[in-house]
Motif scaffolding. Structure first.
Motif, mmCIF file in Angstrom:
data_model
loop_
_atom_site.group_PDB
_atom_site.id
_atom_site.type_symbol
_atom_site.label_atom_id
_atom_site.label_comp_id
_atom_site.label_asym_id
_atom_site.label_seq_id
_atom_site.Cartn_x
_atom_site.Cartn_y
_atom_site.Cartn_z
ATOM 1 N N ALA A 145 0.842 -1.203 0.000
ATOM 2 C CA ALA A 145 0.000 0.000 0.000
ATOM 3 C C ALA A 145 0.875 1.251 0.000
ATOM 4 C CB ALA A 145 -0.906 0.001 1.229
ATOM 5 N N PRO A 146 0.336 2.377 -0.441
ATOM 6 C CA PRO A 146 1.123 3.612 -0.445
ATOM 7 C C PRO A 146 1.711 3.924 0.934
ATOM 8 C CG PRO A 146 -0.899 3.936 -1.674
ATOM 9 C CD PRO A 146 -1.013 2.579 -1.027
ATOM 10 N N VAL A 147 2.959 4.386 0.943
ATOM 11 C CA VAL A 147 3.641 4.707 2.197
ATOM 12 C C VAL A 147 3.073 6.012 2.756
ATOM 13 C CG1 VAL A 147 5.865 5.226 3.271
ATOM 14 C CG2 VAL A 147 5.741 3.562 1.395
ATOM 15 N N PRO A 148 2.545 6.004 3.989
ATOM 16 C CA PRO A 148 2.041 7.251 4.572
ATOM 17 C C PRO A 148 3.184 8.244 4.792
ATOM 18 C CG PRO A 148 1.286 5.311 5.810
ATOM 19 C CD PRO A 148 2.362 4.852 4.881
ATOM 20 N N ASN A 149 2.946 9.516 4.472
ATOM 21 C CA ASN A 149 3.973 10.547 4.647
ATOM 22 C C ASN A 149 5.315 10.072 4.078
ATOM 23 O OD1 ASN A 149 2.266 12.424 5.942
ATOM 24 N ND2 ASN A 149 2.570 11.391 7.900
ATOM 25 N N ALA A 150 5.260 9.577 2.854
ATOM 26 C CA ALA A 150 6.450 8.977 2.234
ATOM 27 C C ALA A 150 7.588 9.970 2.092
ATOM 28 C CB ALA A 150 6.083 8.405 0.871
ATOM 29 N N LEU A 151 7.267 11.224 1.839
ATOM 30 C CA LEU A 151 8.311 12.233 1.675
ATOM 31 C C LEU A 151 9.092 12.408 2.968
ATOM 32 C CD1 LEU A 151 9.754 14.447 0.126
ATOM 33 C CD2 LEU A 151 7.829 15.974 0.626
ATOM 34 N N ALA A 152 8.389 12.517 4.090
ATOM 35 C CA ALA A 152 9.058 12.656 5.382
ATOM 36 C C ALA A 152 9.888 11.419 5.689
ATOM 37 C CB ALA A 152 8.034 12.889 6.489
ATOM 38 N N ALA A 153 9.369 10.241 5.360
ATOM 39 C CA ALA A 153 10.100 8.999 5.601
ATOM 40 C C ALA A 153 11.373 8.939 4.758
ATOM 41 C CB ALA A 153 9.206 7.799 5.303
ATOM 42 N N LEU A 154 11.288 9.403 3.532
ATOM 43 C CA LEU A 154 12.438 9.348 2.635
ATOM 44 C C LEU A 154 13.581 10.247 3.088
ATOM 45 C CD1 LEU A 154 11.026 9.248 -1.015
ATOM 46 C CD2 LEU A 154 12.726 7.708 -0.040
ATOM 47 N N VAL A 155 13.263 11.466 3.501
ATOM 48 C CA VAL A 155 14.340 12.375 3.900
ATOM 49 C C VAL A 155 14.932 11.980 5.250
ATOM 50 C CG1 VAL A 155 13.499 14.303 2.500
ATOM 51 C CG2 VAL A 155 12.732 14.076 4.882
ATOM 52 N N ALA A 156 14.190 11.163 6.013
ATOM 53 C CA ALA A 156 14.753 10.627 7.251
ATOM 54 C C ALA A 156 15.694 9.471 6.949
ATOM 55 C CB ALA A 156 13.634 10.174 8.188
ATOM 56 N N LYS A 157 15.323 8.616 5.998
ATOM 57 C CA LYS A 157 16.143 7.493 5.580
ATOM 58 C C LYS A 157 15.702 7.061 4.188
ATOM 59 C CE LYS A 157 18.985 4.067 5.632
ATOM 60 N NZ LYS A 157 20.450 4.298 5.554
ATOM 61 N N ASN A 158 16.605 7.160 3.228
ATOM 62 C CA ASN A 158 16.278 6.756 1.867
ATOM 63 C C ASN A 158 16.114 5.242 1.818
ATOM 64 O OD1 ASN A 158 15.932 6.388 -0.847
ATOM 65 N ND2 ASN A 158 17.950 7.144 -1.456
ATOM 66 N N PHE A 159 14.870 4.791 1.711
ATOM 67 C CA PHE A 159 14.573 3.366 1.729
ATOM 68 C C PHE A 159 14.384 2.793 0.323
ATOM 69 C CE2 PHE A 159 10.638 5.789 2.477
ATOM 70 C CZ PHE A 159 9.847 5.376 1.415
ATOM 71 N N ILE A 160 14.738 3.563 -0.701
ATOM 72 C CA ILE A 160 14.497 3.127 -2.077
ATOM 73 C C ILE A 160 15.812 2.806 -2.785
ATOM 74 C CG2 ILE A 160 13.578 3.791 -4.322
ATOM 75 C CD1 ILE A 160 11.559 5.537 -2.947
ATOM 76 N N PRO A 161 16.143 1.531 -2.979
ATOM 77 C CA PRO A 161 17.296 1.178 -3.819
ATOM 78 C C PRO A 161 16.919 1.379 -5.293
ATOM 79 C CG PRO A 161 16.679 -0.614 -2.309
ATOM 80 C CD PRO A 161 15.536 0.347 -2.354
ATOM 81 N N THR A 162 17.727 2.114 -6.015
ATOM 82 C CA THR A 162 17.386 2.466 -7.394
ATOM 83 C C THR A 162 17.130 1.238 -8.258
ATOM 84 O OG1 THR A 162 18.624 4.525 -7.233
ATOM 85 C CG2 THR A 162 18.217 3.686 -9.447
ATOM 86 N N GLY A 163 17.892 0.172 -8.042
ATOM 87 C CA GLY A 163 17.732 -1.026 -8.859
ATOM 88 C C GLY A 163 16.460 -1.801 -8.610
ATOM 89 N N THR A 164 15.668 -1.408 -7.609
ATOM 90 C CA THR A 164 14.380 -2.062 -7.376
ATOM 91 C C THR A 164 13.221 -1.265 -7.945
ATOM 92 O OG1 THR A 164 13.851 -0.999 -5.244
ATOM 93 C CG2 THR A 164 15.285 -2.950 -5.177
ATOM 94 N N VAL A 165 13.483 -0.086 -8.446
ATOM 95 C CA VAL A 165 12.405 0.850 -8.787
ATOM 96 C C VAL A 165 11.702 0.482 -10.094
ATOM 97 C CG1 VAL A 165 11.975 3.223 -9.560
ATOM 98 C CG2 VAL A 165 13.308 2.800 -7.488
ATOM 99 N N LEU A 166 10.381 0.527 -10.062
ATOM 100 C CA LEU A 166 9.534 0.582 -11.254
ATOM 101 C C LEU A 166 8.757 1.882 -11.134
ATOM 102 C CD1 LEU A 166 8.322 -0.799 -13.817
ATOM 103 C CD2 LEU A 166 6.539 -1.732 -12.304
ATOM 104 N N VAL A 167 8.904 2.765 -12.121
ATOM 105 C CA VAL A 167 8.375 4.122 -11.970
ATOM 106 C C VAL A 167 7.774 4.607 -13.283
ATOM 107 C CG1 VAL A 167 10.657 5.119 -12.477
ATOM 108 C CG2 VAL A 167 8.968 6.492 -11.237
#
Length: 317
Positions: A145-167
């Motif tokens: 499901a969509p990550v709640p407050n994903a922007l805040a979560a990302l700047v706290a810790k980048n949890f997205i490995p580029t090689g896993t991304v489908l965008v």
């Protein structure tokens, strides 16, 4: 829906066959494979020629991974882009799992996932990077499901490995693609700009095997920390309102990035650079740590050593 796999390659011919095999072996096939050779001086071109004419191959002068990925995006016919570095591998059902989540949550515009780490002989080093950082339970509960407050979560810790991304390619262009002037953290900058506008997801499943070897540019360094200040400044300028809406102070982000850079300089004896970084931290937001270390960075090396000795004695007691 068409999916293009974009693979930037720079002197990774030894691992390229395995990377492309992992794309071809997907349980749900992608529509095209694009390899952008970013000025390799090994036999990358020969390897690609041996792998068949279905691969879109583009060679350019060395410009860095951001420029290579951007070139791959521009060549792509797909409306969704999946990234993979030339020395890494996808797990066999990577694309299938992401499409299943997209079917359940069609508003998503970026779907990432967990990754494992392997060595040059394919031996497992880390089974789950999300678990390593204490994040696997959070994403397991979300189940795509969509990550709640994903922007805040990302700047706290980048949890997205580029090689896993489908965008979504449209979302990439809306966010102005990867910033080629930033070498470290350019992925965080892009994902954050997308998360500011669209729902994103991170699966708890392992979607990629990341290869650890001597050429990985992931160790802490001056350049990495300098680029972090540039990433945070860029986000503060471009998506400041979205950050504030999720409870994040843009000035805090920039101030902390300069504090971290200043602390690195301070510990490495570069006191002039440390003072400059601490002043920049204070300019963005007044904070006691930056002020204290700004003062400390004006002491002589002997005085700094004496203060550290006293601190260690106090800690010991």
């Amino acid at each position: 829906m068409k999916i293009s796999a974009v693979i930037p390659a720079y002197n990774n011919a030894a691992f390229l066959r395995a990377a492309i095999a992992s794309v071809r072996n997907q349980s749900h096939q992608v529509d095209e494979i694009i390899v952008v050779d970013d000025g390799s001086v090994d036999n990358t071109e020969t390897v690609i020629a041996d792998l068949g004419s279905d691969i879109v191959y583009h060679r350019q002068d060395n410009q860095g991974p951001s420029a290579a990925r951007n070139q791959g995006i521009s060549l792509a016919n797909g409306d969704w882009i999946a990234f993979l570095d030339a020395d890494d591998q996808w797990t066999p059902d990577k694309i299938a799992k992401q499409l299943q989540v997209l079917q359940t949550h069609p508003a998503l515009r970026l779907i990432a996932g967990d990754m494992a780490e392997i060595d040059t002989d394919n031996r497992l080093l880390t089974a789950s990077v999300l678990d390593k950082h204490g994040l696997s339970e959070k994403f397991s509960q979300l189940a795509g499901a969509p990550v709640p407050n994903a922007l805040a979560a990302l700047v706290a810790k980048n949890f997205i490995p580029t090689g896993t991304v489908l965008v979504s390619k449209a979302a990439l262009y809306e966010a102005c693609l990867f910033n080629p002037t930033i070498r470290f953290g350019e992925d965080l900058e892009l994902w954050a700009k997308i998360a500011a506008k669209h729902p994103i997801s991170c699966l708890p499943d392992t979607l990629m095997l990341r290869r650890q070897h001597g050429n990985n540019a992931t160790q802490a360094s001056e350049r990495m920390l300098v680029d972090l200040t540039r990433v945070m400044d860029s986000l503060a300028r471009q998506i400041g309102p979205e950050l504030r809406a999720q409870g994040v102070s843009p000035d805090d982000l920039v101030s902390r990035a300069f504090w971290t850079l200043g602390y690195w300089y301070f510990n490495n004896g570069a006191r002039t650079d440390a003072r400059s970084a601490f002043r920049s931290s204070l300019t963005r937001k007044a904070n006691a740590p930056a002020l204290l270390y700004l003062i400390a960075s004006q002491l002589t090396p002997g005085a700094i050593a004496a203060v550290r000795a006293v601190k260690q004695r106090l800690i010991g007691h």
